[in-house]
Design a protein around this motif. Structure first.
Motif, short mmCIF file in Angstrom:
data_model
loop_
_atom_site.label_atom_id
_atom_site.label_comp_id
_atom_site.label_asym_id
_atom_site.label_seq_id
_atom_site.Cartn_x
_atom_site.Cartn_y
_atom_site.Cartn_z
N UNK A 130 1.06 -1.06 0.01
CA UNK A 130 -0.04 -0.17 0.16
C UNK A 130 0.96 1.29 0.27
N UNK A 131 1.87 1.37 0.90
CA UNK A 131 2.70 2.48 1.01
C UNK A 131 3.50 2.88 -0.35
N UNK B 212 -0.32 -10.64 2.23
CA UNK B 212 -0.99 -11.16 3.70
C UNK B 212 0.13 -11.88 4.49
N UNK B 213 1.16 -11.31 4.54
CA UNK B 213 2.52 -12.06 5.02
C UNK B 213 2.13 -12.48 6.34
N UNK B 214 1.38 -11.94 7.31
CA UNK B 214 1.03 -12.24 8.83
C UNK B 214 0.66 -13.64 8.44
N UNK B 215 0.00 -14.13 7.28
CA UNK B 215 -0.56 -15.56 7.46
C UNK B 215 0.83 -16.68 7.04
N UNK B 216 1.66 -16.19 6.18
CA UNK B 216 2.63 -17.24 5.81
C UNK B 216 3.90 -17.10 6.78
N UNK C 168 -10.37 -16.57 1.86
CA UNK C 168 -10.12 -15.15 1.89
C UNK C 168 -8.67 -14.87 1.45
N UNK C 169 -7.65 -15.67 2.07
CA UNK C 169 -6.33 -15.16 2.00
C UNK C 169 -5.82 -15.66 0.55
N UNK C 170 -6.19 -15.12 -0.52
CA UNK C 170 -5.71 -15.08 -1.94
C UNK C 170 -5.35 -13.92 -2.47
N UNK D 280 -5.36 -3.18 -0.41
CA UNK D 280 -6.10 -2.56 0.76
C UNK D 280 -6.73 -3.57 1.60
N UNK D 281 -7.70 -4.48 1.21
CA UNK D 281 -8.67 -5.33 1.78
C UNK D 281 -7.69 -6.50 2.69
#
Length: 434
Positions: free
Chosen positions: A37-38, A140-144, A346-348, A385-386
């Protein structure tokens, strides 16, 4: 990539300043803003439609070089960090996501495109669906990277995002050929040959490059002078480039080759046991930042000017129904909880691979390129964003729900107690919260 400087000589300073500002932000306030995003917002700010400090033209060839180099490096470093033992024990999830979920996602995307964009041919609808079928777990790196998440879930999503890019390449080549008119159309036998060569040469050349680099790593001395240490440091970069360079001239997928090379290099060369990032990972993070700056500078203007409710509706469906329903079907019979299925669905996120594919579409110049690229850009922007904002809170919520279960079942239950090193990722991070 080519930076076409118009009336300013501040392009390099502007890009370097963006990098410095984000590094400072991450140092002082970690995880305040997701990196993608940044950098996208910064690209929009300094681009031609903003301050005009960086004038980046939509030169498909040069953009493609940057985007493909970025994807090659991050796929290699992702794969090099995968624990093959844990993956061997939990191969069912990535096999289901790639073998069932990916084809169904493309079919669902085609159906949605045909319904929403009546002007698109069936082949063009397939192009759009394939461009947005590949996922990017780094958004979504918090996932992996969060070790609280069951290892099979993390590894499964990481392997899926690593391989579906390469698997989509031959399908995209075929769809683009069918979308063109005249002598460029492929016959059925030619389509089969393209797929076989893309996957076959990609796997073979990736294995060759990864094994060769692993041998060099195994036989390298641990001591030596500074010059020897420098060359050893560059080994992962050379291995990733070699894998792509061997596969591409033969018609193989350079992305599959890079991912396979990373897996072989990590397994046979012992790279996955190292705590420090690989050089390919560090350089990939830099290239990734540049790619998203270019994305903000190049794609935001046509997105704002041309996007309609149709593109918005397709983006919404692509991130939800088109992804989540196929994932739910792919996990049937695994006895997984609804929370796990929803989490996987969702995390795709869509990111780097979709940008690469969009640039390829621009270069191909099929009849409705503008509609396809605008829709892809809007979907990637929405995903930034999402998924970027929801990764950490939804991961924390999923972990809490998982821990409340008396006895895990299904795909999330296998080897949950095994420590799995965090998979390679595109953005540097602070240690995951415990």
């Amino acid at each position: 990539m080519t930076l076409v400087v118009a009336s300013t000589t501040w392009s390099l300073a502007a890009v370097a300043g963006i990098g410095l500002a984000f590094i400072a932000l991450e140092t002082w306030r970690p995880h305040l803003v997701p990196p993608a995003i940044a950098f996208t917002a910064a690209g929009l700010l300094v681009g031609a439609e903003g301050l005009g400090w960086v004038d980046v033209s939509l030169d498909a060839g040069s953009l493609r070089v940057l985007a493909e180099a970025t994807l090659t490096l991050v796929l290699f470093s992702d794969a090099a960090r995968i624990d093959l033992r844990a993956l061997r024990d939990g191969y069912a999830l990535p096999a289901r996501l790639l073998g069932v979920g990916l084809p169904l996602t493309i079919v669902a995307g085609i159906a949605a495109a045909v319904a929403i964009f009546p002007q698109l041919s069936l082949a063009e609808a397939a192009v759009l669906a394939i461009v947005l079928a590949a996922t990017d777990a780094a958004l979504g790196q918090a996932v992996v990277t969060d070790e609280r998440v069951p290892a099979p879930i993390r590894q499964g999503l990481n392997v899926e995002s690593g391989l579906n890019d390469g698997l989509c390449v031959p399908a995209l080549v075929i769809a683009l050929a069918l979308a063109e008119t005249g002598e460029h159309a492929l016959s059925g036998s030619e389509a089969v040959r393209v797929i076989a060569e893309s996957i076959g040469y990609g796997v073979l050349m990736g294995a060759v490059a990864g094994f060769a680099a692993a041998i060099v790593r195994r036989r390298a001395t641990t001591g030596g002078d500074e010059e020897q240490a420098t060359w050893r440091f560059l080994l992962s970069l050379v291995a990733a480039a070699l894998a792509y360079g061997l596969a591409a001239p033969l018609g193989g997928s350079g992305f599959i080759a890079a991912f396979v090379a990373g897996m072989v290099f990590g397994g046979a060369g012992g790279a996955r046991h190292e705590r420090a990032p690989l050089p390919a990972q560090d350089l990939g993070a830099l290239f990734n930042a540049l790619t998203f700056v270019a994305f903000g500078a190049v794609f935001m203007k046509p997105l704002v000017e041309q996007a309609t409710w149709r593109e918005g509706l397709y983006a919404l469906l692509s991130l939800t129904v088109v992804r989540m329903v196929p994932v739910a079907i792919a996990t049937l019979g695994t006895r997984s909880s609804p929370a796990t299925v929803a989490y996987l669905g969702w995390f795709g996120p869509r990111g780097l691979a979709s940008i690469v594919f969009a640039v390829i579409v621009v270069e191909a110049d099929i009849p409705h390129t503008s509609t396809i690229v605008t829709t892809a850009a809007l979907t990637v922007t929405a995903s930034l964003v999402l998924h970027g904002l929801s990764a950490r809170p939804l991961t924390a919520r999923y972990v809490r729900a998982f821990r409340k279960r008396p006895r895990p079942t299904g795909i999330e239950a296998a080897e949950t107690s095994v420590h799995v090193p965090p998979a390679g990722h595109r953005w540097p991070r602070a240690p995951s919260p415990r």
